[in-house]
Scaffold this motif. Structure first.
Motif, PDB file in Angstrom:
ATOM      1  N   ASP A  86       2.751   7.553  -4.539  1.00  0.00           N
ATOM      2  CA  ASP A  86       2.671   7.175  -3.123  1.00  0.00           C
ATOM      3  C   ASP A  86       1.401   7.698  -2.431  1.00  0.00           C
ATOM      4  N   LEU A 111       0.867  -1.180   0.000  1.00  0.00           N
ATOM      5  CA  LEU A 111       0.000   0.000   0.000  1.00  0.00           C
ATOM      6  C   LEU A 111       0.907   1.234   0.000  1.00  0.00           C
ATOM      7  N   GLY A 160      -3.669   3.782  -2.369  1.00  0.00           N
ATOM      8  CA  GLY A 160      -3.951   2.858  -1.280  1.00  0.00           C
ATOM      9  C   GLY A 160      -4.075   1.455  -1.806  1.00  0.00           C
ATOM     10  N   HIS A 195       0.713   4.471   0.010  1.00  0.00           N
ATOM     11  CA  HIS A 195       0.563   5.621   0.911  1.00  0.00           C
ATOM     12  C   HIS A 195       0.841   5.230   2.362  1.00  0.00           C
ATOM     13  N   SER A 196       0.444   4.012   2.754  1.00  0.00           N
ATOM     14  CA  SER A 196       0.729   3.544   4.115  1.00  0.00           C
ATOM     15  C   SER A 196       2.231   3.392   4.312  1.00  0.00           C
ATOM     16  N   GLY A 204      -7.015   7.339   3.369  1.00  0.00           N
ATOM     17  CA  GLY A 204      -6.361   8.216   4.332  1.00  0.00           C
ATOM     18  C   GLY A 204      -5.787   9.458   3.674  1.00  0.00           C
ATOM     19  N   ASP A 259      -7.582   4.830   9.174  1.00  0.00           N
ATOM     20  CA  ASP A 259      -8.221   4.248   7.988  1.00  0.00           C
ATOM     21  C   ASP A 259      -7.509   2.949   7.586  1.00  0.00           C
ATOM     22  N   THR A 260      -6.180   2.973   7.640  1.00  0.00           N
ATOM     23  CA  THR A 260      -5.396   1.784   7.280  1.00  0.00           C
ATOM     24  C   THR A 260      -5.656   0.634   8.255  1.00  0.00           C
ATOM     25  N   SER A 305      -5.648  10.287  10.684  1.00  0.00           N
ATOM     26  CA  SER A 305      -6.792   9.730   9.950  1.00  0.00           C
ATOM     27  C   SER A 305      -6.339   8.621   9.013  1.00  0.00           C
ATOM     28  N   ALA A 306      -5.227   8.850   8.311  1.00  0.00           N
ATOM     29  CA  ALA A 306      -4.714   7.852   7.368  1.00  0.00           C
ATOM     30  C   ALA A 306      -4.326   6.574   8.109  1.00  0.00           C
TER      31      ALA A 306
END
Lengths: 141, 167
Positions: free
Chosen positions: B53, A15, B56, A17-18, B66, A62-63, A58-59
């Motif tokens: 990046d 993932l 998700g 963004h995570s 997020g 959410d993850t 928040s991210a």
């Protein structure tokens, strides 16, 4: 169990963004997931205090919530966030890792319900709490 | 009758841009996400240029929920702060606004996000509306879209604590 955790860690690394936010899954299984995010100067929202931006918290929540849905015994093939309602109780302490513990406490054929709590190193006083609803894909009726 | 001539437009624009730049540039996380703000008069449009990046779900691929939440929250906070600074900035009564020493940002009390559609791997835009701004609390609504403004992919509303206004 170790295999599950390993595949969850690989999942997290997939993932983007995570991964960009430095998140790590530390516990997962049976509709529950614990995910951490270390403090990082790039994630600061208040330049005066160095407190992490609510958006990064928040991210994280959410993850963790999505991971809790994915490991629910119903065995979904996929999920996406429908709604997330977040309460910010206090600023996270500067320099401390934030941990989100999520629990997917109910699923129907098409919707998963999740609650999640974020704490810093003082685990008794939550930084933020949220409830979320998620889509459930690929669950046998 | 002595009328003060209106300020030259470039002076007004420079002042507004300096305040906006200081407001946005002071927050590291806004830079991390890569959010920029377009200004037309007092109206701000937040822009989130697409980057790999921000993804998700790499299989779809879709924006991370997020990242979308953070984009909406950043937009709400900046638009709210901007609206609080506006009068002071425009009227020039009291000491002029010092871009290096702006008032503290509002603090998020709660934030509720609706995900309406999958966020696509392309640029996103958002605008916020301050529905109520009182002495201590404010309520803000924010909407984000991608290719078509009439097809928002996410919206949110939240309450904010206005700090440092009477202390």
């Amino acid at each position: 169990m170790t295999d599950v955790l390993n595949s969850a860690r690989n999942f997290m690394q997939a993932l983007p963004h995570s991964r960009a936010l430095g998140m790590q899954i530390v516990e997962i299984g049976n509709g529950r997931a614990t995910v951490t995010m270390p403090w990082d100067a790039r994630f600061v929202g208040d330049p005066v205090t160095g407190v992490i931006h609510g958006g990064a918290v928040s991210a994280l929540m959410d993850t963790a919530s999505g991971a809790a849905v994915m490991c629910h015994p119903a065995g979904p093939q996929g999920t996406a966030t429908l709604g997330l309602r977040i309460d910010y109780m206090r600023p996270a302490t500067t320099g401390e890792t934030i941990t989100a513990r999520a629990e997917c406490y109910h699923v129907t054929r098409s919707v998963a319900f999740v609650r999640v709590t974020a704490t810093d190193e003082d685990a008794l006083r939550p930084v933020a709490m949220a409830t979320g609803t998620f889509t459930l894909e690929g669950v046998a009726p | 009758m002595n009328r003060t001539p209106p300020e030259p437009v470039h002076i007004i624009k420079e002042r507004r841009e300096a305040v906006l730049k200081a407001l946005v540039g002071g927050v590291p996380y806004i830079g991390f996400l890569g959010v920029q703000f377009d200004r037309r008069g007092d109206e701000l449009t937040a822009v989130l240029p697409f980057r790999d990046d921000l993804i998700g779900n790499p299989l779809l691929p879709a924006l991370h929920g997020g990242a979308t939440a953070a984009f909406l929250e950043v937009t709400a906070i900046i638009v709210l702060s901007w609206s609080l600074l506006w009068d002071n900035m425009e009227k020039g009564n009291g000491p002029p606004l010092d871009p290096a020493n702006l008032p503290r940002l509002p603090k998020t009390i709660d934030f509720t996000i609706d995900y309406l559609r999958t966020g696509l791997p392309r640029d996103a835009y958002a605008r916020a509306r301050v529905n109520r701004s009182g002495r201590r609390y404010a309520s803000v609504h924010v909407e984000a879209w991608q290719d078509n403004h009439t097809r928002p992919f996410a919206q949110a509303s939240g309450h904010f604590l206005l700090t440092g206004r009477d202390d």
